[in-house]
Motif scaffolding. Structure first.
Motif, PDB file in Angstrom:
ATOM      1  N   ARG A 262       5.450  24.478 -11.644  1.00 20.70           N
ATOM      2  CA  ARG A 262       5.777  23.460 -12.294  1.00 20.70           C
ATOM      3  C   ARG A 262       6.181  23.534 -13.598  1.00 20.70           C
ATOM      4  NH1 ARG A 262       2.859  18.649  -9.420  1.00 20.70           N
ATOM      5  NH2 ARG A 262       2.613  19.555  -7.241  1.00 20.70           N
ATOM      6  N   LYS A 263       5.235  24.480 -14.326  1.00 19.43           N
ATOM      7  CA  LYS A 263       5.308  24.590 -15.761  1.00 19.43           C
ATOM      8  C   LYS A 263       6.799  25.362 -16.020  1.00 19.43           C
ATOM      9  CE  LYS A 263       0.562  24.700 -17.364  1.00 19.43           C
ATOM     10  NZ  LYS A 263      -0.717  25.574 -17.353  1.00 19.43           N
ATOM     11  N   ARG A 264       6.955  26.308 -14.961  1.00 19.72           N
ATOM     12  CA  ARG A 264       8.533  27.121 -15.306  1.00 19.72           C
ATOM     13  C   ARG A 264       9.473  26.181 -14.925  1.00 19.72           C
ATOM     14  NH1 ARG A 264      10.103  32.249 -11.960  1.00 19.72           N
ATOM     15  NH2 ARG A 264      12.125  32.717 -12.992  1.00 19.72           N
ATOM     16  N   LEU A 265       9.322  25.219 -14.099  1.00 19.28           N
ATOM     17  CA  LEU A 265      10.372  24.370 -13.751  1.00 19.28           C
ATOM     18  C   LEU A 265      10.714  23.277 -14.933  1.00 19.28           C
ATOM     19  CD1 LEU A 265      12.309  22.898 -12.089  1.00 19.28           C
ATOM     20  CD2 LEU A 265      10.349  21.687 -10.846  1.00 19.28           C
ATOM     21  N   MET A 266       9.458  23.119 -15.745  1.00 21.90           N
ATOM     22  CA  MET A 266       9.763  22.192 -16.943  1.00 21.90           C
ATOM     23  C   MET A 266      10.496  22.910 -17.830  1.00 21.90           C
ATOM     24  SD  MET A 266       8.461  19.234 -15.826  1.00 21.90           S
ATOM     25  CE  MET A 266       8.738  18.465 -17.286  1.00 21.90           C
ATOM     26  N   ALA A 267       9.986  24.400 -17.935  1.00 22.32           N
ATOM     27  CA  ALA A 267      10.647  25.069 -19.223  1.00 22.32           C
ATOM     28  C   ALA A 267      12.262  25.325 -18.788  1.00 22.32           C
ATOM     29  CB  ALA A 267      10.013  26.413 -19.133  1.00 22.32           C
ATOM     30  N   LEU A 268      12.575  25.549 -17.589  1.00 18.69           N
ATOM     31  CA  LEU A 268      13.903  25.696 -17.056  1.00 18.69           C
ATOM     32  C   LEU A 268      14.743  24.389 -17.558  1.00 18.69           C
ATOM     33  CD1 LEU A 268      13.734  27.534 -13.866  1.00 18.69           C
ATOM     34  CD2 LEU A 268      14.765  28.421 -15.886  1.00 18.69           C
ATOM     35  N   ALA A 269      13.933  23.097 -17.284  1.00 15.61           N
ATOM     36  CA  ALA A 269      14.605  22.024 -17.192  1.00 15.61           C
ATOM     37  C   ALA A 269      15.054  21.966 -18.747  1.00 15.61           C
ATOM     38  CB  ALA A 269      13.838  20.927 -16.678  1.00 15.61           C
ATOM     39  N   ASP A 270      13.945  22.163 -19.767  1.00 18.35           N
ATOM     40  CA  ASP A 270      14.312  22.087 -21.089  1.00 18.35           C
ATOM     41  C   ASP A 270      15.421  22.935 -21.647  1.00 18.35           C
ATOM     42  OD1 ASP A 270      12.207  20.356 -21.270  1.00 18.35           O
ATOM     43  OD2 ASP A 270      10.761  21.553 -22.197  1.00 18.35           O
ATOM     44  N   ARG A 271      15.270  24.158 -21.089  1.00 23.96           N
ATOM     45  CA  ARG A 271      16.470  25.152 -21.678  1.00 23.96           C
ATOM     46  C   ARG A 271      17.980  24.801 -21.314  1.00 23.96           C
ATOM     47  NH1 ARG A 271      15.914  30.663 -19.093  1.00 23.96           N
ATOM     48  NH2 ARG A 271      13.682  30.535 -19.725  1.00 23.96           N
ATOM     49  N   HIS A 272      18.182  24.129 -20.053  1.00 21.28           N
ATOM     50  CA  HIS A 272      19.169  23.710 -19.514  1.00 21.28           C
ATOM     51  C   HIS A 272      19.643  22.254 -19.756  1.00 21.28           C
ATOM     52  CE1 HIS A 272      20.231  27.782 -17.720  1.00 21.28           C
ATOM     53  NE2 HIS A 272      18.848  27.855 -17.677  1.00 21.28           N
ATOM     54  N   ASP A 273      18.705  21.630 -20.180  1.00 21.87           N
ATOM     55  CA  ASP A 273      18.719  19.903 -20.390  1.00 21.87           C
ATOM     56  C   ASP A 273      18.861  19.484 -19.005  1.00 21.87           C
ATOM     57  OD1 ASP A 273      18.664  17.704 -21.948  1.00 21.87           O
ATOM     58  OD2 ASP A 273      20.710  17.711 -22.350  1.00 21.87           O
ATOM     59  N   LEU A 274      18.193  19.783 -17.798  1.00 21.86           N
ATOM     60  CA  LEU A 274      18.270  18.916 -16.726  1.00 21.86           C
ATOM     61  C   LEU A 274      17.541  17.726 -16.723  1.00 21.86           C
ATOM     62  CD1 LEU A 274      17.252  21.518 -13.957  1.00 21.86           C
ATOM     63  CD2 LEU A 274      19.322  21.101 -14.821  1.00 21.86           C
ATOM     64  N   ALA A 275      18.038  16.856 -15.814  1.00 22.27           N
ATOM     65  CA  ALA A 275      17.262  15.627 -15.379  1.00 22.27           C
ATOM     66  C   ALA A 275      16.736  16.188 -14.160  1.00 22.27           C
ATOM     67  CB  ALA A 275      18.167  14.687 -15.001  1.00 22.27           C
ATOM     68  N   LEU A 276      15.174  15.819 -14.206  1.00 20.58           N
ATOM     69  CA  LEU A 276      14.470  16.206 -12.979  1.00 20.58           C
ATOM     70  C   LEU A 276      13.991  15.021 -12.164  1.00 20.58           C
ATOM     71  CD1 LEU A 276      11.981  18.781 -14.388  1.00 20.58           C
ATOM     72  CD2 LEU A 276      13.946  19.440 -13.007  1.00 20.58           C
ATOM     73  N   ILE A 277      14.389  14.946 -10.929  1.00 20.47           N
ATOM     74  CA  ILE A 277      14.031  13.820 -10.219  1.00 20.47           C
ATOM     75  C   ILE A 277      13.090  14.323  -9.093  1.00 20.47           C
ATOM     76  CG2 ILE A 277      15.019  12.262  -8.583  1.00 20.47           C
ATOM     77  CD1 ILE A 277      17.863  12.576  -9.703  1.00 20.47           C
ATOM     78  N   GLU A 278      11.830  13.632  -9.471  1.00 19.83           N
ATOM     79  CA  GLU A 278      10.733  14.171  -8.572  1.00 19.83           C
ATOM     80  C   GLU A 278      10.360  13.047  -7.440  1.00 19.83           C
ATOM     81  OE1 GLU A 278       6.886  13.842 -10.766  1.00 19.83           O
ATOM     82  OE2 GLU A 278       5.966  15.156  -9.269  1.00 19.83           O
ATOM     83  N   ASP A 279      10.632  13.598  -6.213  1.00 18.58           N
ATOM     84  CA  ASP A 279      10.429  12.852  -4.794  1.00 18.58           C
ATOM     85  C   ASP A 279       8.874  12.971  -4.629  1.00 18.58           C
ATOM     86  OD1 ASP A 279      10.060  11.742  -2.599  1.00 18.58           O
ATOM     87  OD2 ASP A 279      11.853  12.783  -1.787  1.00 18.58           O
ATOM     88  N   ASP A 280       8.192  11.870  -5.101  1.00 21.83           N
ATOM     89  CA  ASP A 280       6.877  11.945  -4.881  1.00 21.83           C
ATOM     90  C   ASP A 280       6.105  11.174  -3.736  1.00 21.83           C
ATOM     91  OD1 ASP A 280       4.143  12.484  -6.217  1.00 21.83           O
ATOM     92  OD2 ASP A 280       4.033  10.484  -6.740  1.00 21.83           O
ATOM     93  N   ILE A 281       7.151  11.072  -2.669  1.00 27.55           N
ATOM     94  CA  ILE A 281       6.556  10.055  -1.820  1.00 27.55           C
ATOM     95  C   ILE A 281       5.443  10.500  -0.708  1.00 27.55           C
ATOM     96  CG2 ILE A 281       8.218  10.769   0.013  1.00 27.55           C
ATOM     97  CD1 ILE A 281       9.127   7.939   0.925  1.00 27.55           C
ATOM     98  N   TYR A 282       5.296  11.759  -0.706  1.00 26.75           N
ATOM     99  CA  TYR A 282       4.324  12.291   0.454  1.00 26.75           C
ATOM    100  C   TYR A 282       2.823  12.425  -0.406  1.00 26.75           C
ATOM    101  CZ  TYR A 282       7.711  13.107   3.736  1.00 26.75           C
ATOM    102  OH  TYR A 282       8.527  12.749   4.854  1.00 26.75           O
ATOM    103  N   ALA A 283       2.914  12.369  -1.778  1.00 32.31           N
ATOM    104  CA  ALA A 283       1.736  12.862  -2.415  1.00 32.31           C
ATOM    105  C   ALA A 283       0.359  11.987  -2.197  1.00 32.31           C
ATOM    106  CB  ALA A 283       1.760  12.285  -3.953  1.00 32.31           C
ATOM    107  N   ASP A 284       0.561  10.736  -1.809  1.00 36.50           N
ATOM    108  CA  ASP A 284      -0.759  10.072  -1.330  1.00 36.50           C
ATOM    109  C   ASP A 284      -1.070  10.436  -0.122  1.00 36.50           C
ATOM    110  OD1 ASP A 284      -1.043   8.783  -3.942  1.00 36.50           O
ATOM    111  OD2 ASP A 284      -0.288   6.792  -3.236  1.00 36.50           O
ATOM    112  N   THR A 285      -0.511  11.193   0.827  1.00 36.38           N
ATOM    113  CA  THR A 285      -0.875  11.830   2.087  1.00 36.38           C
ATOM    114  C   THR A 285      -1.777  12.781   1.921  1.00 36.38           C
ATOM    115  OG1 THR A 285       0.864  13.007   2.185  1.00 36.38           O
ATOM    116  CG2 THR A 285       1.084  10.806   3.094  1.00 36.38           C
ATOM    117  N   ALA A 286      -2.163  13.156   0.467  1.00 38.62           N
ATOM    118  CA  ALA A 286      -2.733  14.514   0.298  1.00 38.62           C
ATOM    119  C   ALA A 286      -3.989  14.677   1.226  1.00 38.62           C
ATOM    120  CB  ALA A 286      -3.096  14.744  -0.924  1.00 38.62           C
TER     121      ALA A 286
END
Lengths: 464, 464
Positions: A262-286
């Protein structure tokens, strides 16, 4: 600006594409490359490992790196899939048909129980009460575009337990997660833009890309979620505008992305100025603790979180939400334009259901039930008379099966349907026709004798 | 192929654009033009009348035709508005803000009645019953993308009374009329395409054009709905792809399009291969018989009918429908992609409400109430100490006021808000800033002493 390993990577890539080294041929050794290019061993290794992640070369212990053959359309799916360049997404009619049926997560004959989870009865009571409490000319007013404040406040309270300090004024209620993803993509992309997606990944996302005229590039994802080495390579090769990830129990395999990734994803997104779209729909089924969202790491206001109650509570509510980061205002306008408003009585009912603790209680009892259902499913699958690799997720509603290469799950789909069993074949989870030998199997519904039997029969169909 | 009058029209147009004749200058007389161009008087007259409809020239009795000055941004709005070339739509932030508030049709202080129309109580009972009747794992399934068959069948029965032989399998349920319009435009247009709209017309449509990157061209509409002469001229000048019309009680003025105009519209659409998007949302508010839809004349499968229950029953239902003509399959896919499904219990509840005759009964009692509310509104407006022209619609929920030119209703909006009164200023109904001296006033809500007083005070604010 480019790094020295990138120059080497590019030089090797070119050589492979121009067939300076044929498929099957050995690349120059690490030592040769160090000498020839005046690079350190670490730099050379880094470049080689990145090409390996791209599925272009493979290491053979004590022999060096070899060029892999380009994947044939079907059979080669067993070799690590090469990343294909971004392309417009087209979904065949057959797949569309299956998608529409499978949207119901309708794996097998329906459970015959008439009993509803107690929470659902409570939920309906809350909605009914909200309906009855409407008064005067309430029905003559539209809700505000962002949705009910009461519901947004409850979502904020729920988010706090997951390390995410959300703000009600930065949330927008939608008609479900698919609607949220649609608004997110429309807000941060233009037709023709390139979007990176998980592979295998959610077919609803592929359909979205198709309808919005976006190009998709598939980044391999497995037990740890999206592969960050592969994403890194993709970002350096193509002008990716946005990346859609499901860090929590991504369908089809149910992977939970580790914090390092996750941290690496955030760093990559910063470097390449990405929009990150987080599909969180399954989180509450943990099954254990609900994992923190990627959004909790979002210091640059670039993570658009999309979710809904469809997987955790009810698919018939049609209520979701989006936290739009720097695209919030545009998303609000698009919400207004695509459907003006959401239903207030419904939002009020769900807010009441959350406020009195019923939602949290429901999640607690559901997680025990889901874990049992997963275990029952795995037990039958493990007894199938066919070799297969099965994921073992700690949340979500499905497992991912990799079967022997010669099995064609698309063909199986039709044979299974004739027996009244609906399965979800692997190719649905890719835009490049991969995963023909794979299946997604759901454990969303309770098992009974009849359903377990159907499951066993499916295994018999597969036996060599 | 072109007609002789078109050649003359084009020649005159060019002369005006290149200022061969200056604004205010007289054009050659009819007789001169006949001689010079070797044309009949009827042909010359036809060309001149079309330029007049376009707002480019005006006739002065016994003097001939004069070139009109190009309209200044604000003050010129009184002269018949010139048709401006298609342009990308931009809606200013101020207007967006007002649109969002006015989406509630929230004209004046809220009525203080706590009483709900009986039909609404019945409707909620139907929805509540549908909720309670859910069983087993109903909540774990999505509805099919087209929506509940029971509801679509009820809509078909309702359509039959209006001369429209709809088919359930050609209908798709949406989250309201705005969602239907969105799907319709996405299905039949590409970004950059030109769409003809009514002027003044519904601001939700202008926002849609903006968000979808479409160009709009405004076609004058008044007491008889969209002006077919003007549309004809527009279609000959620009490559229009789709035309959005509200034949039944179009907002803001409430015009009902006569049958002759409807037939001409169908002929024009055939000749230019247009997609016709029919916004039918006000039809069921008719004070007399509910008028037939344009869709009933659709032999070429080119009319996309969009509607919802928001104006006739409840804005909080968020249920609409679209009959997509030749774009039906694409619309279904877009529905799936934008929100997967609609809520089944809700659709079932509304279908039950329709099936037992409650909806028809509601419309009957509502029409009497609405007519009374319209009459009460007109009575106060006619007593305002300011000269104005007011429409007198036979359906819909609003009247359109043209005030003296020097009145700026945008400025009035802010002054009225300070007094707690919300009005809908004219410029919202145009993408070219027209109608600053106009207002839409709603009669959707019952009047009471306080509301009538606020209405009178508004008139005082306007007095010279």
């Amino acid at each position: 600006m480019s790094y020295r390993y990138q120059d080497l990577e590019r030089w090797l890539l070119q050589g492979i594409e121009q067939q300076r080294w044929q498929p099957g041929e050995r690349l120059p050794s690490i030592r040769e490359l160090c000498r020839q290019k005046q690079l350190s061993k670490a730099t050379v290794m880094h470049a080689l490992q990145r090409l390996e992640a791209l599925g272009l070369i493979a290491v053979r212990p004590k022999s060096g790196y070899f060029v892999l053959p380009p994947p044939a359309p079907v059979e080669a799916a067993a070799t690590p899939p090469a990343i294909r360049p971004p392309r417009p997404v087209t979904v065949s009619d057959v797949l569309l048909d299956i998608m529409q049926r499978s949207a119901a997560f309708d794996l097998l004959p329906m459970p015959d129980t008439d009993e509803r989870p107690r929470a659902l009865v409570t939920l309906n009571r809350c909605i009914g009460r909200a309906l009855r409490r409407q008064k005067g000319s309430d029905h003559q007013y539209y809700d505000e575009p962002a949705g009910s404040l009461a519901l947004r406040e409850q979502l904020v309270v729920h988010a706090l337990k997951r390390g995410w300090h959300a703000a009600p004024e930065r949330l927008c209620i939608t008609s479900g997660c698919q609607h949220a993803l649609f608004l997110a993509l429309m807000a941060c992309c233009q037709p023709g833009d390139v979007v990176a997606v998980e592979s295998p990944g959610f077919y609803g996302v592929l359909q979205l890309l198709q309808q919005l005229g976006l190009k998709g590039v598939e980044v391999p994802a497995a037990g740890q979620g999206m592969d960050m080495d592969a994403l890194d390579a993709v970002l350096q090769r193509w002008p990716v505008k946005a990346c859609i990830v499901s860090p929590a129990f991504a369908t089809p395999g149910g992977a939970l992305m580790p914090i390092e990734a996750r941290k690496r994803l955030m760093a990559l997104a910063d470097r390449h100025d990405l929009a990150l779209i987080e599909d969180d729909i399954y989180a509450d089924t943990a099954f254990m603790e609900i994992p923190d969202p990627l959004k909790a790491l979002d210091t640059e206001n670039r993570v658009i979180l999309c979710s809904s109650f469809s997987k955790s509570l009810s698919r018939d509510l049609r209520l979701g939400w989006v936290s739009g980061a720097r695209w919030h205002d545009r998303i609000l306008q698009l919400k207004l334009v695509t459907q003006l408003a959401s239903s207030r009585y419904l939002q009020q009912g769900v807010a009441d259901f959350m406020a009195d603790g019923s939602y949290a209680g429901h999640l607690r009892s559901q997680r025990t039930r889901l874990r049992q259902q997963r275990d029952q499913l795995l037990q039958v699958l493990n007894a199938w008379p066919v070799e297969c690799q099965i994921s073992r997720p700690e949340g979500g509603l499905a497992v991912w099966l990799e079967l022997p290469l010669q099995i064609d799950t698309l063909a199986l789909y039709h044979r299974a349907r004739e027996q009244g069993v609906i399965i979800t074949p692997g190719p649905l989870f890719s835009m490049t026709g991969q995963y023909r030998h794979c299946l997604r199997m759901s454990f969303a519904h309770p098992w009974n004798e009849r359903r377990l039997q159907a499951l066993q029969q499916l295994g018999v169909l597969l036996a060599p």
